[in-house]
Scaffold this motif. Structure first.
Motif, PDB file in Angstrom:
ATOM      1  N   THR A 219    -117.254 -45.546 -24.228  1.00  0.00           N
ATOM      2  CA  THR A 219    -115.467 -46.218 -23.019  1.00  0.00           C
ATOM      3  C   THR A 219    -115.794 -45.652 -21.852  1.00  0.00           C
ATOM      4  N   GLY A 220    -116.375 -44.562 -21.516  1.00  0.00           N
ATOM      5  CA  GLY A 220    -116.883 -43.621 -20.364  1.00  0.00           C
ATOM      6  C   GLY A 220    -115.595 -43.328 -20.099  1.00  0.00           C
ATOM      7  N   LEU A 221    -115.891 -41.909 -19.119  1.00  0.00           N
ATOM      8  CA  LEU A 221    -115.144 -40.832 -18.801  1.00  0.00           C
ATOM      9  C   LEU A 221    -114.127 -41.758 -18.033  1.00  0.00           C
ATOM     10  N   CYS A 222    -113.993 -42.763 -17.548  1.00  0.00           N
ATOM     11  CA  CYS A 222    -112.766 -43.420 -16.302  1.00  0.00           C
ATOM     12  C   CYS A 222    -111.992 -44.619 -16.979  1.00  0.00           C
ATOM     13  N   PRO A 223    -110.821 -43.826 -16.479  1.00  0.00           N
ATOM     14  CA  PRO A 223    -109.697 -45.025 -16.782  1.00  0.00           C
ATOM     15  C   PRO A 223    -111.098 -46.030 -16.498  1.00  0.00           C
TER      16      PRO A 223
ATOM     17  N   LYS B 254    -110.340 -46.679 -12.616  1.00  0.00           N
ATOM     18  CA  LYS B 254    -110.461 -46.341 -11.829  1.00  0.00           C
ATOM     19  C   LYS B 254    -112.315 -45.710 -11.520  1.00  0.00           C
ATOM     20  N   ALA B 255    -113.210 -46.791 -12.109  1.00  0.00           N
ATOM     21  CA  ALA B 255    -114.261 -46.280 -12.571  1.00  0.00           C
ATOM     22  C   ALA B 255    -114.690 -46.339 -11.533  1.00  0.00           C
ATOM     23  N   GLU B 256    -114.449 -47.393 -10.212  1.00  0.00           N
ATOM     24  CA  GLU B 256    -115.489 -48.606  -9.333  1.00  0.00           C
ATOM     25  C   GLU B 256    -115.576 -47.570  -8.168  1.00  0.00           C
TER      26      GLU B 256
ATOM     27  N   THR C 176    -108.278 -39.995 -12.650  1.00  0.00           N
ATOM     28  CA  THR C 176    -109.239 -40.707 -12.598  1.00  0.00           C
ATOM     29  C   THR C 176    -109.786 -40.496 -13.674  1.00  0.00           C
TER      30      THR C 176
ATOM     31  N   LYS D 133    -109.831 -39.563 -17.917  1.00  0.00           N
ATOM     32  CA  LYS D 133    -109.322 -40.756 -19.048  1.00  0.00           C
ATOM     33  C   LYS D 133    -108.730 -39.011 -20.095  1.00  0.00           C
TER      34      LYS D 133
ATOM     35  N   LEU E 159    -123.106 -45.228 -16.203  1.00  0.00           N
ATOM     36  CA  LEU E 159    -123.090 -45.393 -17.741  1.00  0.00           C
ATOM     37  C   LEU E 159    -122.000 -44.079 -18.084  1.00  0.00           C
ATOM     38  N   LEU E 160    -122.017 -43.292 -17.805  1.00  0.00           N
ATOM     39  CA  LEU E 160    -121.086 -41.984 -18.250  1.00  0.00           C
ATOM     40  C   LEU E 160    -119.641 -42.081 -17.752  1.00  0.00           C
ATOM     41  N   LEU E 161    -119.604 -43.096 -16.701  1.00  0.00           N
ATOM     42  CA  LEU E 161    -117.959 -43.095 -15.850  1.00  0.00           C
ATOM     43  C   LEU E 161    -117.432 -44.312 -16.768  1.00  0.00           C
ATOM     44  N   THR E 162    -117.858 -45.423 -17.336  1.00  0.00           N
ATOM     45  CA  THR E 162    -117.930 -46.664 -17.446  1.00  0.00           C
ATOM     46  C   THR E 162    -117.209 -47.075 -18.835  1.00  0.00           C
ATOM     47  N   GLY E 163    -119.005 -46.325 -19.613  1.00  0.00           N
ATOM     48  CA  GLY E 163    -119.532 -46.770 -21.345  1.00  0.00           C
ATOM     49  C   GLY E 163    -120.032 -47.450 -21.199  1.00  0.00           C
TER      50      GLY E 163
END
Lengths: 211, 211
Positions: free
Chosen positions: A202-206, A209-211, B157, B159, B199-203
């Motif tokens: 699911t990634g690091l960002c909500p 906020k990812a873009e 920004t 999670k 990939l790291l940010l959004t999974g």
């Protein structure tokens, strides 16, 4: 004359073979532990013998050389990884289910002695021919991950992406566990696996906020 | 007698010092390339000398030993990583902006000779004292990443997650690039960085499929 069948005081050939294989595996596992702690070059087979309460000549009854030991340790670790992903592939479920299960097994294996040895030491100290044999197993594992990712993209459970980069991202995150994991640390292998897999999926960002 | 100031045919002390440092760096860089290609143990300093068109005794004018070369190579690579994240930290923007910039620089550096040497060879072949010096730099880099992640969680920004696991996930994915990247491959370092960071940010999963 008694009719009782004579019982040999010697173990059967099968039993002796089993004992020999168990002892050989104990040698390999003790060596893997020390390689992981100290590095391959700094490890002396005397230390391996000492950990097993035997003499160095006894070790040579089971293995020929330090190179052979490392080759076998890495091969066992890679074979565990390869078999786990094939077992997962044989189960039912979506490609994403299989990928999750494969990631979980991978994370567990690289916290174990032989799996950790694959990442911490690996094939680099070995002669080229041995390196190539082990890299062929690595290539199979990589191909299996890419295939699961491709299937996930096709079924819509994984976002469109380059399966090669996605497989390397997974392998990088999970293999890195072998470098930093310490059994004395606060997190158990399954907790580490859960958290790493959640971040990978699911990634690091909500989402917003990812873009 | 002429009034012209005599011009020395010898270079100034400063210029000679600069030439010496440049030549030393060339020795280190050639060695890093060969370590990355063949591994540390398999590398002979004769090959380093050959690549630079000098004799091995000439190398010893710049470095004392193969161990010193590796120590310096890893130190340069780690210092590049450390400085890049500090530069990024000094820029404006959100913690997520800084984290993205730090990840991008990290991915680029590990495709370069000294950065690649940090990951492919690392400090393990060195004596313990050298290992500890280099690991202190690694700990600083890790702490900087954790701090950015903590700030990102605080600003919303990133999670809520364990910053330690998140930092290892980032370091694992990005460091792994050093293991598989080949300059002859289809993707340039900045394209690899873009895809890994995305990939790291959004999974891997579309938002609705991840659970």
């Amino acid at each position: 004359m008694s009719s009782k069948t004579a019982v040999s005081p010697w173990a059967s050939v099968d039993d002796r073979q089993k004992v020999r294989l168990d002892k050989r595996e104990a040698v390999l596992q003790a060596a893997a532990q020390i390689f992981n702690e100290k590095g391959f070059q700094s490890t002396n087979l005397d230390e391996v013998a000492e950990r097993l309460n035997v003499t160095k000549p006894t070790l040579y009854y089971y293995v020929r050389s330090k190179d052979e030991i490392l080759f076998e340790c890495v091969k066992i670790g890679l074979t565990m990884l390869q078999e786990s992903i094939q077992e997962v592939g044989a189960q039912g479920g979506t490609a994403l289910d299989k990928l999750k299960a494969a990631m979980r097994r991978y994370a567990e294996i690289v916290t174990m002695d032989f799996g950790q040895c694959v990442i911490r030491v690996g094939e680099d100290p070995l002669p080229l021919e041995s390196q190539l044999k082990l890299r062929r197993i690595k290539a199979v594992i990589d191909a299996e991950f890419r295939q699961l990712i491709e299937q996930g993209i096709a079924e819509g459970t994984i976002k469109p992406c380059d399966p090669k980069i996605a497989a390397f991202t997974i392998a990088g995150t999970l293999s890195w566990i072998a470098r930093w994991y310490r059994p004395s640390g606060p997190l158990k292998p399954d907790e580490i696996a859960d958290q790493c897999i959640a971040l990978l999926l699911t990634g690091l960002c909500p989402p917003t906020k990812a873009e």
